[in-house]
Design an enzyme around this catalytic site. Structure first.
Site, mmCIF file in Angstrom:
data_model
loop_
_atom_site.group_PDB
_atom_site.id
_atom_site.type_symbol
_atom_site.label_atom_id
_atom_site.label_comp_id
_atom_site.label_asym_id
_atom_site.label_seq_id
_atom_site.Cartn_x
_atom_site.Cartn_y
_atom_site.Cartn_z
ATOM 1 N N ASN A 12 0.855 -1.194 0.000
ATOM 2 C CA ASN A 12 0.000 0.000 0.000
ATOM 3 C C ASN A 12 0.895 1.249 0.000
ATOM 4 O O ASN A 12 1.729 1.415 0.885
ATOM 5 C CB ASN A 12 -0.891 -0.053 1.250
ATOM 6 C CG ASN A 12 -1.840 1.118 1.342
ATOM 7 O OD1 ASN A 12 -1.439 2.260 1.132
ATOM 8 N ND2 ASN A 12 -3.078 0.868 1.681
ATOM 9 N N ASP A 14 -0.176 4.484 -0.019
ATOM 10 C CA ASP A 14 -0.869 5.710 0.408
ATOM 11 C C ASP A 14 0.050 6.697 1.114
ATOM 12 O O ASP A 14 -0.041 7.913 0.921
ATOM 13 C CB ASP A 14 -1.996 5.372 1.400
ATOM 14 C CG ASP A 14 -3.150 4.624 0.759
ATOM 15 O OD1 ASP A 14 -3.186 4.521 -0.483
ATOM 16 O OD2 ASP A 14 -4.009 4.126 1.515
ATOM 17 N N HIS A 15 0.940 6.149 1.966
ATOM 18 C CA HIS A 15 1.688 7.071 2.826
ATOM 19 C C HIS A 15 2.907 7.687 2.150
ATOM 20 O O HIS A 15 3.524 8.598 2.705
ATOM 21 C CB HIS A 15 1.986 6.419 4.169
ATOM 22 C CG HIS A 15 0.695 6.125 4.878
ATOM 23 N ND1 HIS A 15 -0.200 7.132 5.198
ATOM 24 C CD2 HIS A 15 0.104 4.964 5.225
ATOM 25 C CE1 HIS A 15 -1.272 6.594 5.753
ATOM 26 N NE2 HIS A 15 -1.122 5.280 5.775
ATOM 27 N N HIS A 48 -5.607 3.758 -1.760
ATOM 28 C CA HIS A 48 -6.941 4.131 -1.275
ATOM 29 C C HIS A 48 -7.221 5.579 -1.661
ATOM 30 O O HIS A 48 -6.578 6.495 -1.158
ATOM 31 C CB HIS A 48 -6.956 3.953 0.259
ATOM 32 C CG HIS A 48 -8.262 4.264 0.908
ATOM 33 N ND1 HIS A 48 -8.443 4.166 2.270
ATOM 34 C CD2 HIS A 48 -9.465 4.657 0.408
ATOM 35 C CE1 HIS A 48 -9.688 4.495 2.570
ATOM 36 N NE2 HIS A 48 -10.326 4.813 1.455
ATOM 37 N N ARG A 50 -9.328 8.328 -1.011
ATOM 38 C CA ARG A 50 -10.334 8.736 -0.025
ATOM 39 C C ARG A 50 -11.159 9.894 -0.560
ATOM 40 O O ARG A 50 -10.695 10.661 -1.403
ATOM 41 C CB ARG A 50 -9.652 9.155 1.283
ATOM 42 C CG ARG A 50 -8.960 8.012 2.007
ATOM 43 C CD ARG A 50 -8.423 8.486 3.340
ATOM 44 N NE ARG A 50 -9.502 8.733 4.270
ATOM 45 C CZ ARG A 50 -9.816 7.913 5.286
ATOM 46 N NH1 ARG A 50 -9.127 6.824 5.505
ATOM 47 N NH2 ARG A 50 -10.810 8.203 6.087
ATOM 48 N N ARG A 54 -6.913 12.889 0.956
ATOM 49 C CA ARG A 54 -5.844 13.306 1.881
ATOM 50 C C ARG A 54 -4.487 12.703 1.509
ATOM 51 O O ARG A 54 -3.461 13.226 1.882
ATOM 52 C CB ARG A 54 -6.200 12.975 3.321
ATOM 53 C CG ARG A 54 -6.112 11.509 3.660
ATOM 54 C CD ARG A 54 -6.233 11.283 5.137
ATOM 55 N NE ARG A 54 -7.586 11.541 5.609
ATOM 56 C CZ ARG A 54 -8.129 10.915 6.655
ATOM 57 N NH1 ARG A 54 -7.431 10.025 7.321
ATOM 58 N NH2 ARG A 54 -9.343 11.169 7.040
ATOM 59 N N GLU A 75 -8.672 0.730 -3.342
ATOM 60 C CA GLU A 75 -9.525 0.817 -2.149
ATOM 61 C C GLU A 75 -10.387 2.054 -2.223
ATOM 62 O O GLU A 75 -9.894 3.150 -2.554
ATOM 63 C CB GLU A 75 -8.646 0.955 -0.904
ATOM 64 C CG GLU A 75 -8.149 -0.336 -0.370
ATOM 65 C CD GLU A 75 -7.393 -0.098 0.931
ATOM 66 O OE1 GLU A 75 -7.687 0.872 1.654
ATOM 67 O OE2 GLU A 75 -6.493 -0.883 1.194
ATOM 68 N N THR A 106 -8.414 3.716 8.331
ATOM 69 C CA THR A 106 -9.638 2.917 8.280
ATOM 70 C C THR A 106 -9.799 2.156 9.592
ATOM 71 O O THR A 106 -9.042 1.236 9.881
ATOM 72 C CB THR A 106 -9.563 1.930 7.095
ATOM 73 O OG1 THR A 106 -9.106 2.645 5.956
ATOM 74 C CG2 THR A 106 -10.913 1.327 6.793
ATOM 75 N N GLU A 156 -11.284 -9.187 2.878
ATOM 76 C CA GLU A 156 -10.005 -8.868 3.519
ATOM 77 C C GLU A 156 -10.277 -8.730 5.004
ATOM 78 O O GLU A 156 -11.067 -7.870 5.430
ATOM 79 C CB GLU A 156 -9.404 -7.580 2.935
ATOM 80 C CG GLU A 156 -8.080 -7.245 3.624
ATOM 81 C CD GLU A 156 -7.241 -6.211 2.880
ATOM 82 O OE1 GLU A 156 -7.341 -6.109 1.643
ATOM 83 O OE2 GLU A 156 -6.465 -5.520 3.567
ATOM 84 N N HIS A 199 -3.884 -4.484 7.556
ATOM 85 C CA HIS A 199 -3.986 -3.289 8.401
ATOM 86 C C HIS A 199 -3.077 -3.422 9.619
ATOM 87 O O HIS A 199 -3.291 -4.264 10.466
ATOM 88 C CB HIS A 199 -5.415 -2.986 8.869
ATOM 89 C CG HIS A 199 -5.568 -1.531 9.223
ATOM 90 N ND1 HIS A 199 -6.055 -0.589 8.351
ATOM 91 C CD2 HIS A 199 -5.210 -0.859 10.342
ATOM 92 C CE1 HIS A 199 -6.022 0.596 8.931
ATOM 93 N NE2 HIS A 199 -5.509 0.456 10.119
ATOM 94 N N GLY A 200 -2.078 -2.554 9.640
ATOM 95 C CA GLY A 200 -1.204 -2.450 10.805
ATOM 96 C C GLY A 200 -0.129 -3.516 10.916
ATOM 97 O O GLY A 200 0.594 -3.567 11.908
ATOM 98 N N GLY A 221 1.071 -1.383 4.289
ATOM 99 C CA GLY A 221 1.499 -0.066 3.832
ATOM 100 C C GLY A 221 2.317 0.697 4.836
ATOM 101 O O GLY A 221 3.541 0.827 4.708
HETATM 102 N N1 PXP Z 1 -5.929 -3.105 3.844
HETATM 103 C C1 PXP Z 1 -6.907 -2.174 3.895
HETATM 104 C C2 PXP Z 1 -8.266 -2.556 3.416
HETATM 105 C C3 PXP Z 1 -6.642 -0.868 4.344
HETATM 106 O O1 PXP Z 1 -7.620 0.050 4.392
HETATM 107 C C4 PXP Z 1 -5.324 -0.542 4.719
HETATM 108 C C5 PXP Z 1 -5.005 0.849 5.166
HETATM 109 O O2 PXP Z 1 -5.261 1.747 4.150
HETATM 110 C C6 PXP Z 1 -4.343 -1.533 4.633
HETATM 111 C C7 PXP Z 1 -4.680 -2.815 4.217
HETATM 112 C C8 PXP Z 1 -2.914 -1.260 4.983
HETATM 113 O O3 PXP Z 1 -2.806 -0.899 6.313
HETATM 114 P P1 PXP Z 1 -1.417 -0.360 6.854
HETATM 115 O O4 PXP Z 1 -1.107 0.878 6.101
HETATM 116 O O5 PXP Z 1 -1.687 -0.136 8.307
HETATM 117 O O6 PXP Z 1 -0.413 -1.448 6.603
#
Ligand code: PXP
Length: 249
Positions: A12, A14-15, A48, A50, A54, A75, A106, A156, A199-200, A221
């Site tokens: 991911n 995004d960051h 993602h 959004r 952002r 996403e 999320t 997921e 996630h995380g 991510g």
């Molecule tokens: N999966 C989904 C559906 C998410 O919304 C996110 C966060 O955007 C992730 C995975 C990745 O999470 P993280 O950035 O905490 O690894």
């Protein structure tokens, strides 16, 4: 299950866009990050878009669709605006996530059971256009059954509560979260759903999730992008890939 399913790593990005937007310019470029991830062995890219833009922006999705040779997992929230964008691009996968403007990330899974009819109508054109439809949900039987009924291809599992409990040293809670994911991954797989998780996740807590035999993809991510500050993006991804392969071997 007789045969081990392969485990894909979705990165991911995004960051990378969060960092870019902090300065308001064009650097660092999330598309360049996606290309490095592809080179380093990522099996897919997750982004993602959004509602508040952002991090990832519309132009990033345009550029990713153009540049990537690995699948894009797009996403988005279940809104008309996002549905139009997804139908314009037809990414490999569309992952529906809940979205609240005030949240930092999320926070929970989608309540599919509550919005079953609406979501069934929402995903039908996406599936018809050719995207795989994935739903981000908690390890909850009611939600999994609803995801199955509306015709999703993938669920997921939200690993956030498991990761938080691990980080906070609440190992009883962590183990309960893992037990729920273990049971629900098998349940979803038996219903015919493909199972992903994310996630995380970090190097430190990914192994038990990667060891779940039904999980075919993890999406990671924030940790990887953070780790890239110290060891570079390619090496940070390669180390995650190594841990996944080692766990699965
Ligand atoms: N999966 C989904 C559906 C998410 O919304 C996110 C966060 O955007 C992730 C995975 C990745 O999470 P993280 O950035 O905490 O690894």
């Amino acid at each position: 299950m007789s045969k081990q399913l392969p485990l894909r790593l979705g990165v991911n990005i995004d960051h990378v866009a969060t960092l870019r937007n902090a300065r308001g310019g064009v650097l660092p470029d999330p598309v360049r990050a996606a290309m490095v991830a592809q080179e380093a062995g990522a099996d897919g890219i997750t982004a993602h878009l959004r509602e508040d833009r952002r991090h990832i922006r519309d132009a990033d999705i345009d550029a990713l669709m153009e540049a990537l040779s690995i699948p894009l997992n797009f996403e988005m929230a279940a809104t008309d605006e996002m549905q139009k964008i997804a139908l314009r691009h037809v990414p490999h996968a569309v992952c529906l996530v809940p979205e609240k403007r005030e949240e930092r990330t999320t926070e929970g899974g989608l309540n599919v059971a509550q919005d079953e009819n609406k979501l069934a109508h929402f995903i039908a054109p996406l599936a018809e256009a050719g995207s795989r439809v994935s739903i981000f949900i908690a390890a909850d039987k009611r939600q999994i059954e609803a995801a199955h009924r509306i015709g999703a291809d993938v669920i997921e599992l939200h690993t956030g509560a498991y990761c938080d409990a691990h980080a906070e040293g609440d190992f009883d809670l962590r183990d309960r979260e893992l037990a729920a994911m273990t049971e629900m991954a098998a349940y979803a797989h038996d219903l015919g759903l493909e199972v992903h998780a994310g996630h995380g996740l970090t190097y430190d807590d990914v192994r038990p999730v990667a060891a779940l035999p039904q999980v075919q993809e993890v999406n990671i991510g924030h940790f990887i992008i953070g780790e890239a500050v110290f060891r570079g993006l390619g090496p940070a991804i390669q180390e995650m890939r190594r841990i996944l392969d080692e766990t699965r071997a």
